[in-house]
Design a protein around this motif. Structure first.
Motif, short mmCIF file in Angstrom:
data_model
loop_
_atom_site.label_atom_id
_atom_site.label_comp_id
_atom_site.label_asym_id
_atom_site.label_seq_id
_atom_site.Cartn_x
_atom_site.Cartn_y
_atom_site.Cartn_z
N TYR A 205 0.83 -1.21 0.00
CA TYR A 205 0.00 0.00 0.00
C TYR A 205 0.86 1.26 0.00
CZ TYR A 205 -3.86 3.18 1.08
OH TYR A 205 -4.78 4.20 1.03
N GLN A 206 1.98 1.23 0.70
CA GLN A 206 2.87 2.39 0.72
C GLN A 206 3.47 2.66 -0.66
OE1 GLN A 206 3.52 4.70 3.27
NE2 GLN A 206 4.34 5.70 1.42
N LEU A 207 3.82 1.61 -1.38
CA LEU A 207 4.35 1.82 -2.73
C LEU A 207 3.29 2.40 -3.66
CD1 LEU A 207 6.72 -1.21 -3.49
CD2 LEU A 207 7.16 0.92 -2.26
N TYR A 208 2.03 2.00 -3.47
CA TYR A 208 0.94 2.63 -4.22
C TYR A 208 0.85 4.12 -3.86
CZ TYR A 208 -3.78 4.45 -4.75
OH TYR A 208 -4.84 5.27 -5.00
N LEU A 209 0.92 4.43 -2.56
CA LEU A 209 0.83 5.82 -2.12
C LEU A 209 1.97 6.66 -2.69
CD1 LEU A 209 -0.23 5.46 1.64
CD2 LEU A 209 -1.66 6.17 -0.29
N ASN A 210 3.14 6.05 -2.82
CA ASN A 210 4.28 6.78 -3.39
C ASN A 210 3.94 7.31 -4.78
OD1 ASN A 210 5.73 6.08 -1.12
ND2 ASN A 210 6.97 4.51 -2.15
N TYR A 212 0.85 7.69 -6.07
CA TYR A 212 -0.28 8.62 -5.97
C TYR A 212 0.21 10.02 -5.58
CZ TYR A 212 -4.63 10.74 -4.32
OH TYR A 212 -5.69 11.60 -4.15
N GLU A 213 1.11 10.08 -4.60
CA GLU A 213 1.55 11.38 -4.07
C GLU A 213 2.39 12.17 -5.06
OE1 GLU A 213 3.38 10.05 -0.50
OE2 GLU A 213 1.48 9.75 0.55
N GLN A 214 3.07 11.49 -5.97
CA GLN A 214 3.88 12.23 -6.93
C GLN A 214 3.11 12.53 -8.23
OE1 GLN A 214 5.66 10.91 -10.05
NE2 GLN A 214 3.92 9.50 -9.98
N SER A 215 1.88 12.05 -8.31
CA SER A 215 1.06 12.28 -9.50
C SER A 215 0.59 13.73 -9.55
CB SER A 215 -0.14 11.34 -9.48
OG SER A 215 -1.02 11.64 -10.54
N GLU A 216 0.43 14.26 -10.77
CA GLU A 216 -0.06 15.62 -10.94
C GLU A 216 -1.55 15.73 -10.64
OE1 GLU A 216 0.91 16.97 -14.82
OE2 GLU A 216 3.08 16.93 -14.49
N VAL A 217 -2.29 14.64 -10.84
CA VAL A 217 -3.74 14.65 -10.62
C VAL A 217 -4.06 13.79 -9.39
CG1 VAL A 217 -5.98 14.04 -11.58
CG2 VAL A 217 -4.20 14.95 -13.07
N HIS A 218 -4.75 14.39 -8.43
CA HIS A 218 -5.17 13.67 -7.23
C HIS A 218 -6.69 13.65 -7.18
CE1 HIS A 218 -1.04 14.92 -6.12
NE2 HIS A 218 -1.02 13.75 -5.51
N PHE A 219 -7.26 12.52 -7.52
CA PHE A 219 -8.71 12.41 -7.52
C PHE A 219 -9.17 11.27 -6.62
CE2 PHE A 219 -12.68 10.92 -9.86
CZ PHE A 219 -13.50 11.81 -9.19
N LEU A 269 5.61 1.91 -6.62
CA LEU A 269 7.04 2.13 -6.87
C LEU A 269 7.74 2.64 -5.62
CD1 LEU A 269 6.78 3.95 -10.34
CD2 LEU A 269 7.42 1.56 -9.95
N LYS A 270 8.99 2.23 -5.49
CA LYS A 270 9.85 2.76 -4.43
C LYS A 270 10.83 3.73 -5.08
CE LYS A 270 13.29 1.42 -0.92
NZ LYS A 270 12.70 2.25 0.15
N TYR A 271 10.80 4.98 -4.65
CA TYR A 271 11.70 5.99 -5.20
C TYR A 271 12.89 6.16 -4.26
CZ TYR A 271 7.55 7.15 -7.98
OH TYR A 271 6.46 7.09 -8.81
N PRO A 272 14.08 6.50 -4.78
CA PRO A 272 14.39 6.76 -6.19
C PRO A 272 14.78 5.50 -6.99
CG PRO A 272 16.31 7.23 -4.88
CD PRO A 272 15.23 6.81 -3.91
#
Length: 363
Positions: A205-210, A212-219, A269-272
């Motif tokens: 779930y945290q990798l999904y949030l990663n 989502y949080e860097q996306s330009e669109v938050h819906f 995804l896990k950044y970087p």
């Protein structure tokens, strides 16, 4: 029930209805068509130039909230298309939707109605067109929707696929694909025992949030409950492609195989590290290989990043949104500026012009 233009497994739709995104409510209409309500930022799909012009209007910060109405949507955020049933004819369904919801919501949006989609049959395409026309007669405004990327599996190998791209793109992608040798790629399935471990669920779930949080669109922010149900669903049996580096999970794709199609739904995804290993591009070509090896007809790659997916060789099919605005004045304004909400259409027109210019130069 199975809808005439449903691409996804039933379990995914049921999960959405049971565990809608954060701050959303979801239910079925009398005709069993999925709908949901949420606070919606009307500027979500507008171009940046239009947003900057609005920001210059006096007292923008005070009246900005008027552009975030509580909205009723016909459709879901987990299906590529609005899920339609032909238990009612298109005219009856359009009238029923307007009658049930237009009085209670300032905005009513039927989202992602397919336009002559190559991913569904002629019956579904005909019904979609009849539905669009019926909604227009009921006062809905037609707005161009998003670009859904897909790739027909008509290539014999990755080299064959790459050969269709420009020389510069082939060189770039081959360079990026070298990182694949440093990755351990494994395929798992929802319902595996692995996904009943609490720490695993937290990490996925945290990798999904990663992402989502860097996306330009938050819906639509998927909830933890939705994700747990998705990963533990033995019946739906999602295909989960995982990418490890030195025994550390740095990314995954959650896909479904339905009616001979590989449907790419969610990415974590896990950044970087994901950027360092060009995981976006590596996963694209792995999914193409997977679809070919399993004799699937096409790979459906989702709505986001059309520019990048076009460079990767994707084709696109578009949808329409049909919007009913309760306030007559706002309805009249929206009719005049509806093109400002069609960012993917603007991209498509620019993309077609660029490709035509390239073709003319080559000739």
């Amino acid at each position: 029930m199975r809808y005439i233009n449903q691409l996804e497994p039933d379990g995914l739709i049921e999960n959405f209805l049971s565990h809608p995104p954060q701050n959303f409510k979801a239910w079925l209409t009398e005709s069993n068509v999925p709908v949901f309500s949420a606070k919606f930022d009307l500027l979500t799909t507008t171009d940046l130039d239009f947003q900057k012009k609005l920001q210059k209007i006096p007292l923008y910060n005070k009246w900005r909230k008027l552009l975030q109405p509580h909205t009723c949507f016909v459709g879901t955020t987990v299906s590529e298309y609005a899920l339609l049933t032909n238990d009612l004819d298109a005219v009856q369904l359009a009238e029923q939707i307007k009658e049930q919801y237009s009085a209670n919501y300032p905005f009513l949006i039927v989202k992602d109605i397919p336009q002559d989609s190559p991913l569904q049959n002629q019956l579904a395409n005909d019904y979609s067109q009849q539905f669009i026309q019926a909604l227009k007669k009921n006062g809905f405004i037609e707005v161009e929707g998003q670009a859904l990327a897909w790739v027909p599996v008509d290539y014999s190998s990755t080299d064959d696929y790459l050969s269709r791209l420009s020389a510069s793109r082939r060189k770039d992608f081959r360079r990026k694909l070298k990182h694949r040798d440093k990755l351990d790629i494994q395929v798992m399935h929802s319902g595996d025992d692995y996904f009943f471990e609490a720490d695993v669920l937290d990490y996925y779930y945290q990798l999904y949030l990663n992402v989502y949080e860097q996306s330009e669109v938050h819906f639509d922010l998927l909830t933890k409950d939705f994700f747990v149900t998705l990963l533990q669903d033995k019946q739906t049996k999602a295909t989960i492609v995982t990418y490890y580096h030195q025994q550390e999970l740095i990314g995954y794709n959650i896909c479904f195989i339905v009616n001979g199609m590989l449907i790419d739904k969610y990415i974590g995804l896990k950044y970087p590290a994901a950027r360092d290993f060009n995981l976006y591009f590596v996963s694209w070509f792995y999914n193409l290989e997977y679809a070919r090896e399993h004799r699937l007809s096409c790979y459906i790659a989702g709505w986001t990043d059309p520019e990048v997916k076009a460079s990767l060789g994707a084709k696109f099919t578009f949808t329409k949104h049909m919007v009913y605005v309760r306030n007559p004045l706002l309805r009249a304004i929206l009719r005049k500026i509806s093109n400002r909400f069609e960012s993917d259409r603007s991209w498509r027109d620019a993309h077609i012009e660029t490709e035509n210019n390239k073709r003319e130069c080559n000739e």
